[in-house]
Design a protein around this motif. Sequence first.
Motif, PDB file in Angstrom:
ATOM      1  N   HIS A  28       1.909   2.707  -3.331  1.00 27.05           N
ATOM      2  CA  HIS A  28       0.881   3.357  -4.163  1.00 27.05           C
ATOM      3  C   HIS A  28       0.948   2.813  -5.597  1.00 27.05           C
TER       4      HIS A  28
ATOM      5  N   ARG B 198       0.369   1.440  -9.240  1.00 30.31           N
ATOM      6  CA  ARG B 198      -0.468   1.754 -10.400  1.00 30.31           C
ATOM      7  C   ARG B 198      -0.387   0.539 -11.337  1.00 30.31           C
TER       8      ARG B 198
ATOM      9  N   GLU C 229       0.834  -1.207   0.000  1.00 27.69           N
ATOM     10  CA  GLU C 229       0.000   0.000   0.000  1.00 27.69           C
ATOM     11  C   GLU C 229       0.866   1.253   0.000  1.00 27.69           C
TER      12      GLU C 229
END
Length: 425
Positions: free
Chosen positions: A73, A75, A70
Amino acid sequence: MHVLIVGAGLAGLTCGRILDSLGVNVTVVEAGDGIGGRVRSDYADGFTFDRGFQVLFEAYPAARRHLDMEGLHLRRFDPGAIICLHGRRFVLTDPLRDPTAAIDAALAPIVPPFDKLRILLLAQRLRRQPIDAVLAGDDETTLAYLRRCGLSEQTINVFFRPFYGGIFLDRSLRTSAKCFRFDFKMLSEGAAALPAHGMGAIAEQLGTPLRERGLIRLHAPVTALIDSSGRVTGVRLESGEELSADAVVVATPAPEAARLSGLPMPQGALQTITLYFGGDRPVYQGRKIVLNAASDALVNNAQMLSNVAPEYAPPGRHLLSVSVLGASSLSDEDLSRAALADLRRMFAGDTAALAALEGYQPLRIYRLSYAQFPQAPGIHPLLPDNRSGRPGLYFAGEFTEASSLNAAMISGEKCAAAVMEDRQA
């Protein structure tokens, strides 16, 4: 106990973090100006440039153990790919994980219908198997395995050669089928992803606890190991400084590990080139990788990184990454020109893409002379152990496991365990 770790790549950082958490006195020495080894990112003018196109497979077991996913982050790329051939583009995807593209993929004539079914069944079978079962048994080339799965030469040529050629850096598919099955399983269980702030964020996350306490020394190349009465007791730096330790962990790429230790390592080097181009609008929409299925391809794969991770480009700008397998004698300028010409062939007939490409300018080129070691069938049982056989000397590096980010972290784990076992013996 003091352990000296040579190299601040993922294996060395993982090993160092584990030992440090167990109360061992750790020092990491790194020849370069930053941590991460081959997993680093550069930042300029609002762009993020990974040093070579890489992705993190979310399903990697070692990544799940050691990384705050987490906190990265992530993508995510969409499953599957856009295949370019003869001026046309076709979508291939996993309809169970990518329902929005399922109809386009089902209708795409570039892969025969029965091959699409075989690929889905293979994914389901590998998802059900534990990793040990996936890696068990006799080995063979990826090409032989795909043929044995009943896949046609057309499907192998237009999808598996460019897609897995981009992962293994070898479109011939001579890589171990065990590597293929593992990666296929990982991609069927989770997404390929980019940290929002670049692949270098992985190394930063691993290394921050060590660096904050001053346990990492940069600009400290090691010229030799120090041997005392048959035991490795430290290292000599290029500056002439000598550092002593109870154990030394060599956590460098295989060629440097061979130079320092004098012991056999995996031979050969797979090379690749990553080119970055910047433009004012995306060349294509969506978050899929684009494959060049042409037999004479220069560009193997391309990806609109700013579609996947908008943070990779400044506002109003877009970042395109292009991968060329092997080395090239062309100058940076000529190679950029040739890559753009190949991209125009890939997107022939797409007026929007061609118009966008006219505005793209080269930003950076990374030529990686040692991106991976070749993984021929049967190589993995022959790889070095974490224990070198010389008292006081250990290895932590992908060359003890396999050529991947996951393998590097696993090697760091196993090396730390070996050091602790020997300490307690």
